[in-house]
Design a protein around this motif. Structure first.
Motif, mmCIF file in Angstrom:
data_model
loop_
_atom_site.group_PDB
_atom_site.id
_atom_site.type_symbol
_atom_site.label_atom_id
_atom_site.label_comp_id
_atom_site.label_asym_id
_atom_site.label_seq_id
_atom_site.Cartn_x
_atom_site.Cartn_y
_atom_site.Cartn_z
ATOM 1 N N SER A 12 -13.204 -12.886 12.182
ATOM 2 C CA SER A 12 -14.524 -12.972 12.811
ATOM 3 C C SER A 12 -15.398 -13.894 11.966
ATOM 4 O O SER A 12 -15.295 -13.927 10.745
ATOM 5 N N TYR A 13 -16.238 -14.652 12.651
ATOM 6 C CA TYR A 13 -17.133 -15.613 12.006
ATOM 7 C C TYR A 13 -18.555 -15.265 12.419
ATOM 8 O O TYR A 13 -18.812 -14.964 13.584
ATOM 9 N N TYR B 178 -22.272 -18.794 6.148
ATOM 10 C CA TYR B 178 -21.325 -18.520 7.232
ATOM 11 C C TYR B 178 -20.363 -17.464 6.713
ATOM 12 O O TYR B 178 -19.635 -17.707 5.758
ATOM 13 N N ARG B 179 -20.367 -16.282 7.342
ATOM 14 C CA ARG B 179 -19.514 -15.185 6.890
ATOM 15 C C ARG B 179 -18.209 -15.177 7.679
ATOM 16 O O ARG B 179 -18.224 -15.238 8.906
ATOM 17 N N VAL B 180 -17.106 -15.096 6.949
ATOM 18 C CA VAL B 180 -15.784 -15.046 7.546
ATOM 19 C C VAL B 180 -15.156 -13.725 7.108
ATOM 20 O O VAL B 180 -15.009 -13.466 5.922
ATOM 21 N N THR B 181 -14.807 -12.896 8.081
ATOM 22 C CA THR B 181 -14.162 -11.624 7.802
ATOM 23 C C THR B 181 -12.799 -11.645 8.462
ATOM 24 O O THR B 181 -12.687 -11.953 9.653
ATOM 25 N N SER C 173 -13.606 -10.499 3.028
ATOM 26 C CA SER C 173 -14.877 -11.039 3.497
ATOM 27 C C SER C 173 -15.273 -12.193 2.581
ATOM 28 O O SER C 173 -15.420 -12.015 1.375
ATOM 29 N N PHE C 174 -15.413 -13.374 3.176
ATOM 30 C CA PHE C 174 -15.815 -14.575 2.450
ATOM 31 C C PHE C 174 -17.178 -15.025 2.948
ATOM 32 O O PHE C 174 -17.543 -14.776 4.099
#
Length: 184
Positions: free
Chosen positions: A110-111, A124-127, A173-174
């Motif tokens: 998910s972005y 921008y969160r990338v999970t 989570s990035f």
């Protein structure tokens, strides 16, 4: 002379105690020696502690007299961060390429774009959810850090089905950071 009668009194009774009860005399004499040695050691340690305390007070007063250097805070400008322009397609491609290169199947991704009005950048969160052995997962995280130097690992949560299972189910989570002026 006053010392002579006291000395003769003590020597008379010590000699009498020695003749009548030599064990008691030996015990009293040994106790007296221990008390005298203990008193000597106590006074010696007390003098050393007093010297150490005065040295400590001297050093403390020297420290108080020295001026304290004030460290100025340097404000980092946004231009100094050298963040890339925002490109969601490039970010998605990079994450997918790292997953292919490391051989890790990505189960769910998910972005989410966080546009903070108070921040001079975009976040921008990338999970993602991955299933892999620990060394592969570490390699994936290291490769993401290398491929996206403007990203940070925020959270890792792992679980396994049982204690002997080698495969871990991990939620990663990035956060990737971009210039705000590059967002369109």
């Amino acid at each position: 002379m006053m010392a002579s009668p006291i000395f003769s009194f003590c020597s008379f009774h010590a000699a009498r105690l020695w003749r009548t009860q030599p064990r008691v005399f030996s015990a009293v004499a040994a106790s007296l020696v221990v008390v005298l040695l203990s008193a000597f050691v106590f006074f010696q340690q007390w003098q050393q502690a007093d010297a150490a305390m005065s040295k400590l007070q001297q050093l403390a007063s020297e420290v108080r007299r020295k001026p304290v250097a004030v460290v100025s805070e340097k404000k980092v400008s946004v231009a100094a961060l050298d963040l890339p322009s925002f490109s969601s397609a490039e970010l998605v491609d990079t994450i997918n390429q790292v997953a292919l290169d490391t051989g890790i199947p990505v189960n769910e991704v998910s972005y989410r774009l966080d546009e903070g009005a108070n921040f001079p950048y975009l976040r921008y969160r990338v999970t993602l959810t991955i299933t892999a052995k620990y060394p592969l997962m570490r390699g994936f995280i290291d490769q993401v850090a290398t491929s996206l130097p403007h990203s940070a690992l925020d959270e890792v949560t792992c679980a396994r089905n049982d204690i002997q299972a080698a495969m871990l189910n991990c939620d990663l989570s990035f956060s990737a950071f971009f210039r705000k002026d590059g967002h369109g």
